[in-house]
Every structure is written in structure tokens, then in C-alpha cells.
Design a protein around this motif. Structure first.
Motif, mmCIF file in Angstrom:
data_model
loop_
_atom_site.group_PDB
_atom_site.id
_atom_site.type_symbol
_atom_site.label_atom_id
_atom_site.label_comp_id
_atom_site.label_asym_id
_atom_site.label_seq_id
_atom_site.Cartn_x
_atom_site.Cartn_y
_atom_site.Cartn_z
ATOM 1 N N THR A 122 0.826 -1.196 0.000
ATOM 2 C CA THR A 122 0.000 0.000 0.000
ATOM 3 C C THR A 122 0.868 1.257 0.000
ATOM 4 O OG1 THR A 122 -0.016 0.008 2.409
ATOM 5 C CG2 THR A 122 -1.795 -1.194 1.305
ATOM 6 N N ASN A 123 0.226 2.401 -0.206
ATOM 7 C CA ASN A 123 0.944 3.671 -0.046
ATOM 8 C C ASN A 123 1.536 3.765 1.353
ATOM 9 O OD1 ASN A 123 0.558 4.622 -2.613
ATOM 10 N ND2 ASN A 123 -0.976 6.163 -2.062
ATOM 11 N N PHE A 124 0.762 3.331 2.351
ATOM 12 C CA PHE A 124 1.261 3.434 3.717
ATOM 13 C C PHE A 124 2.509 2.584 3.920
ATOM 14 C CE2 PHE A 124 1.606 2.300 8.183
ATOM 15 C CZ PHE A 124 1.626 3.562 8.747
ATOM 16 N N HIS A 125 2.504 1.369 3.424
ATOM 17 C CA HIS A 125 3.700 0.526 3.556
ATOM 18 C C HIS A 125 4.911 1.199 2.907
ATOM 19 C CE1 HIS A 125 6.501 -2.788 3.432
ATOM 20 N NE2 HIS A 125 6.557 -2.688 2.121
ATOM 21 N N ARG A 126 4.694 1.761 1.741
ATOM 22 C CA ARG A 126 5.816 2.385 1.023
ATOM 23 C C ARG A 126 6.338 3.617 1.755
ATOM 24 N NH1 ARG A 126 5.083 3.897 -4.656
ATOM 25 N NH2 ARG A 126 2.905 4.436 -4.303
ATOM 26 N N ALA A 127 5.446 4.320 2.464
ATOM 27 C CA ALA A 127 5.860 5.522 3.193
ATOM 28 C C ALA A 127 6.380 5.212 4.582
ATOM 29 C CB ALA A 127 4.680 6.487 3.302
ATOM 30 N N HIS A 128 6.055 4.044 5.108
ATOM 31 C CA HIS A 128 6.353 3.751 6.512
ATOM 32 C C HIS A 128 7.355 2.611 6.659
ATOM 33 C CE1 HIS A 128 5.437 2.534 10.733
ATOM 34 N NE2 HIS A 128 5.268 3.819 10.893
ATOM 35 N N GLN A 129 6.909 1.363 6.569
ATOM 36 C CA GLN A 129 7.815 0.245 6.838
ATOM 37 C C GLN A 129 8.983 0.201 5.849
ATOM 38 O OE1 GLN A 129 4.281 -0.941 6.188
ATOM 39 N NE2 GLN A 129 3.810 -0.211 8.237
ATOM 40 N N ALA A 130 8.697 0.385 4.559
ATOM 41 C CA ALA A 130 9.779 0.348 3.571
ATOM 42 C C ALA A 130 10.734 1.519 3.754
ATOM 43 C CB ALA A 130 9.197 0.354 2.151
ATOM 44 N N ALA A 131 10.198 2.670 4.186
ATOM 45 C CA ALA A 131 11.059 3.836 4.416
ATOM 46 C C ALA A 131 11.994 3.606 5.604
ATOM 47 C CB ALA A 131 10.209 5.085 4.644
ATOM 48 N N TYR A 132 11.494 2.941 6.646
ATOM 49 C CA TYR A 132 12.354 2.593 7.778
ATOM 50 C C TYR A 132 13.472 1.639 7.339
ATOM 51 C CZ TYR A 132 9.621 4.704 11.575
ATOM 52 O OH TYR A 132 9.010 5.589 12.427
ATOM 53 N N MET A 133 13.102 0.650 6.531
ATOM 54 C CA MET A 133 14.107 -0.295 6.064
ATOM 55 C C MET A 133 15.141 0.400 5.188
ATOM 56 S SD MET A 133 14.500 -3.405 6.876
ATOM 57 C CE MET A 133 16.284 -3.261 6.987
ATOM 58 N N GLN A 134 14.675 1.384 4.406
ATOM 59 C CA GLN A 134 15.586 2.156 3.569
ATOM 60 C C GLN A 134 16.634 2.881 4.410
ATOM 61 O OE1 GLN A 134 15.582 2.180 0.281
ATOM 62 N NE2 GLN A 134 17.212 3.680 -0.012
#
Length: 496
Positions: A39-51
């Protein structure tokens, strides 16, 4: 537009050093996390943390494999596959300064409806240590009244008949863990990132109920080989606009078909009960706790409830964006009163100082005009949000025989919302899976106001509380003779 670069791995090598893209060799990133629902939220949140862990701390062992499960996910899947999983995150500050970053963290991608067996097989591989998910409230198939898993949901019944072409997240998980068990591979941690109270406990209960119905022999193994931490996630993420895409083209000469837009604020709090390895998320600011409940209650009952309150009331006035409502003092006064008089004394484990600080911070975040978060997004599927974010406070207050004026007013406003017309005489689209039922109930309420409260799938037995019924009937009548602004002004001054 000259020299426009389409976003993909090859074209990022053409970007100037330090421009948007971190100096990372993606081939060295190993996948250890499967995420269900990109989702947009995953891309802005969990994936951003992993980045952040990949960039700043060279954590290369926990790349993400995204798996989408819904037919409606085909567009984002096609775009991200075309872009090699890359996308741009646009972080919008309240001061108007925007930060741009290309996210590398999603290094694999599958689309369940296209090849369910491939998605199941990937989850069953031994390198996967964590399966996280953002499937939204309705993806849990919970009974609206009891909160229990709904075994009679059509998609669940379809899964039972066709186990290897599942429609639910539980169908995919069941077959993946069955493969792991049969191959002698240990299980893994399942980490919910949805706005569900006790989301880890909820996904565990729903999943185990599903397995008990479909593969009961798998249950003892799951009890020993899975873990379900509760977590609290917090970052306002809005719908990407064409203007965001065009600005990225103009500013950086990059064509990203679907960047993600969010605020700069972010929080993630998790119970530290992982089955095996996990990333050193502490380095990225993630907080690990033993008890998530005080944090999630404050977030669900202030931020999520606040969003729904401003969404419903603002839509009735004719506003289109969250920041418009949040910068209107009449609406903010109501939100403050709801939190102070009805929410605060039910937030066990949170100090008054923390509650007031969080409330002020949330309202400031709502005022961020650069996010341009549409009220239509906030109000979408409100029939699954109001029971989670608002009604628990109402129920607590009724049990204490305490203040319910703001709850009753809000429920009455929600009833009026289903009339489908704002105070400017404009109609708006109602996007809700229960819209037919609620529109009919709202229509009946013109003659019999309490008819709306009698929708048991939403309100349960709340219609049996005469104090609530009386105040709801009173406010329903007032809201259909006064505008929402007039009603709020009279309520705050004690004249309503």
C-alpha cells in the motif's frame, strides 16, 4: 520535457551523485521480509524505515519482497514491476519544504492473483524471517459486532473450496506455513502494521480460527513456530496527485509513475517478541516495548478518531481537505472537547501530560496544508472505522455514566453524512461497503431518528442505552435544521 528519465534501476545510474538515490548495490540486498499489501502506507512507513537502515547502517540482510493479493492491486504491481520496485517518497513538512528519496528496499515483487502458487512458495522459503502486512481493517474479515473472525465471509468460504487459489491473506499464510512444516523449515514472525487494536493478537486469532476450519492438523505446529507482535504505526500518508508526479518531473527530470506522499512525522512502536532474527530497527528510531496497549489506544482514539471526526464534520460543511477543517476553530474546538471530556479519562497507562502533548501534536499535523489529504479518503469505509476508533470511547463513557455529548453529536452528524449533501447544497460520493444499509437507515431517521442507531452491525446494542438515544435524537433534529457550523458554535457555547 527534455532528457526525462523513467525511474528504474538502470536509469538511476544516470542520476548525479547524491541526487535522491543512495549509493547502494541492490544486488547485495538479501530478502528476509515478505510484506503482504504494498500500500501507499507501507511504502511511506515500513519500507522507508528499512531504507534508512540500508542507507545509514548498511543493513543488507532484510530486504523486502512485496506481495499483493487483491485484483485492485494490479495497477501498483504493474508500475512497481516496471520500475524494478523503485519509487520516490515525497516527505512534506509543515513549512513547505519537501524532501525526496528513491526507496530501494523492495527488491522482489509478486502478484498473488496472477500466480498464487508462486507467492505461496516465496513465503515458504527458509530465508523469510518476517511476514508483515498492511491489508486494512476490512481485510481481517472480523464480525462487526463481536469482533470475532467471520468464517462465513464469502471470500473465506471460497478459500475453503479452493485452497490453492486463495482470496484472503489467511489462505496464503495457511498454504505457505503448511509447506514450511512439511519441508522441516521453521516458521516465522507475522507482523501486522494495520490500524487494528491489538493487531498482532487479532491476526493470530483470525488466522488460527481459519486454520482450525481448513487445516486443523497444522495448528499445533503453528503454536510452536509463529509469533505475532502487536505494533502501533503512525504516519499520515495521502493519495498521490498528478501534481506530485509533474513536480518530480520538473524538479529532477524523473518520471515516477506512482511516487508516495506523506508527512515527515513517523512513529513505529512494536512488542519485541520476534521468533528469530529481526532488523536493528532501533537504529532507525523504532521503539520496542513490552506492552503496546497505551500507545495504540492513544493513537487510535486521538489520531484515527480525530481523522474520522474532521472527515465527517468537514464533509458536511463542504470542505475537501483535512487541513481546511483543522484550521477552522469551530471544528478544532469540538475535537478538543471530544478528547478532553470523553477520550482522555479512558486512556489507561497514559499520563495527562502525554495525552495533551500528543493531542496538540496531532492537530498540528492535521493542519499541514502541503499534504492535501482529501476528506473523501478519510471518510472511505467509515463503517469499519467508526466502530474501531469512536465507539469504544462511547461505550466506555456509557459504562461510567459519564459525558457522551460529543459522541452523540458525532454519531448524529455521521447519520446526516449519509444524506449525501453538504451545507452548500453539493452532493458527495459515499464510498462504503455498507453504504446501502446506512443510507436507508439515515433516510428512515428523518421519521424515526433512532433507526440509524438500530443498525446492529455497527452499533450492537447501543440503541438500548436511553441516555445515548435521547441525545442522538436531539442532535439529529438540530443538525437537520442548522448547518454544521451553526451547530458546532452553539454546542461549544452551551446553547445547543
Amino acid at each position: 520535457m527534455p532528457n526525462l528519465l523513467y525511474l528504474n534501476t538502470e536509469n538511476t545510474y544516470s542520476l548525479p551523485s547524491g541526487t535522491l538515490k543512495a549509493n547502494i548495490d541492490r544486488d547485495k540486498i538479501k530478502t528476509s521480509i515478505v510484506h503482504l499489501g504494498v500500500t501507499n502506507f507501507h511504502r511511506a512507513h515500513q519500507a522507508a524505515y528499512m531504507q534508512e537502515l540500508i542507507e545509514k547502517h548498511h543493513e543488507l540482510n532484510f530486504g523486502i519482497c512485496g506481495i499483493d493479493l487483491l485484483e485492485s492491486d494490479r495497477k501498483i504491481y504493474n508500475i512497481l514491476k516496471d520500475q524494478d520496485g523503485l519509487y520516490t517518497a515525497i516527505f512534506k513538512n509543515t513549512n513547505g519544504i519537501h524532501e525526496y528519496k528513491i526507496i530501494d528496499a523492495i527488491v522482489e515483487y509478486f502478484y498473488g492473483p496472477e500466480n498464487p502458487l508462486a507467492a505461496i512458495e516465496r513465503m515458504a522459503q527458509p530465508d523469510i524471517k518476517i511476514i508483515s502486512l498492511t491489508i486494512a481493517e476490512d481485510g481481517y474479515h472480523l464480525n462487526e459486532i463481536t469482533g470475532e473472525f467471520n468464517l462465513t465471509h464469502p471470500e473465506v468460504e471460497q478459500d475453503i473450496l479452493n485452497k490453492f487459489n486463495p482470496k484472503t491473506v489467511f489462505g496464503y499464510l495457511t498454504q505457505a506455513f503448511k509447506l514450511r512444516k512439511n519441508r522441516g523449515i521453521p516458521g516465522c514472525t507475522i507482523l501486522s502494521c494495520d490500524n487494528i487494536k491489538k493487531n498482532g493478537d487479532t491476526i493470530k486469532s483470525s488466522f488460527f480460527n481459519y486454520v482450525a476450519k481448513t487445516e486443523p492438523s497444522l495448528l499445533p505446529w503453528l503454536e510452536q513456530n509463529t509469533s505475532f507482535p502487536n505494533s502501533m504505526v503512525d504516519r499520515i500518508t495521502t493519495v498521490t496527485s498528478s501534481e506530485d508526479i509533474e513536480l518530480l518531473k520538473k524538479k529532477y527530470l524523473i518520471y515516477d509513475q506512482w511516487p508516495v506522499v506523506c508527512e515527515t512525522f513517523s512513529s513505529w512502536i512494536i512488542e519485541d517478541k520476534f521468533l528469530f532474527d529481526r532488523p536493528d530497527w532501533e537504529k532507525a528510531g523504532i521503539q520496542f516495548v513490552k506492552n503496546i496497549e497505551p500507545f495504540e489506544n492513544m493513537k487510535l482514539r486521538i489520531l484515527n478518531a480525530g481523522h474520522s471526526i474532521l472527515g465527517i464534520l468537514g464533509t458536511l460543511h463542504g470542505y475537501k481537505y483535512v487541513h481546511e477543517v483543522a484550521n477552522d476553530e469551530d471544528f478544532v474546538l469540538f475535537l478538543n472537547a471530544f478528547i478532553d471530556k470523553e477520550v482522555a479519562n479512558n486512556l489507561v497507562g497514559s499520563s495527562e501530560q502525554n495525552i495533551q502533548s500528543y493531542k496538540r501534536e496531532v492537530i498540528q499535523r492535521f493542519k499541514n496544508a502541503h499534504i492535501k489529504d482529501r476528506l473523501s479518503r478519510i471518510c472511505k469505509e467509515s463503517s469499519s472505522k467508526i466502530p474501531l476508533f469512536i465507539l469504544p470511547t462511547t461505550q466506555d463513557q456509557l459504562a461510567k455514566k459519564d459525558h457522551i455529548e460529543n459522541s452523540a453529536f458525532l454519531i448524529a452528524a455521521w447519520c446526516k453524512y449519509y444524506d449525501g449533501e453538504d451545507d452548500q447544497g453539493n452532493t458527495y460520493e459515499i464510498m462504503d461497503s455498507l453504504s446501502n444499509q446506512l443510507v436507508r437507515a439515515a433516510a428512515k431517521s428523518h421519521v424515526k431518528p433512532e433507526a440509524f442507531l438500530e443498525v446492529s452491525t455497527i452499533f450492537g446494542d447501543l440503541h438500548k442505552h436511553q441516555s445515548l438515544v435521547d441525545r442522538f435524537k436531539y442532535y439529529t433534529t438540530k443538525l437537520r435544521t442548522l448547518t454544521i457550523k451553526e451547530s458546532l458554535q452553539q454546542l461549544s457555547s452551551g446553547r445547543l
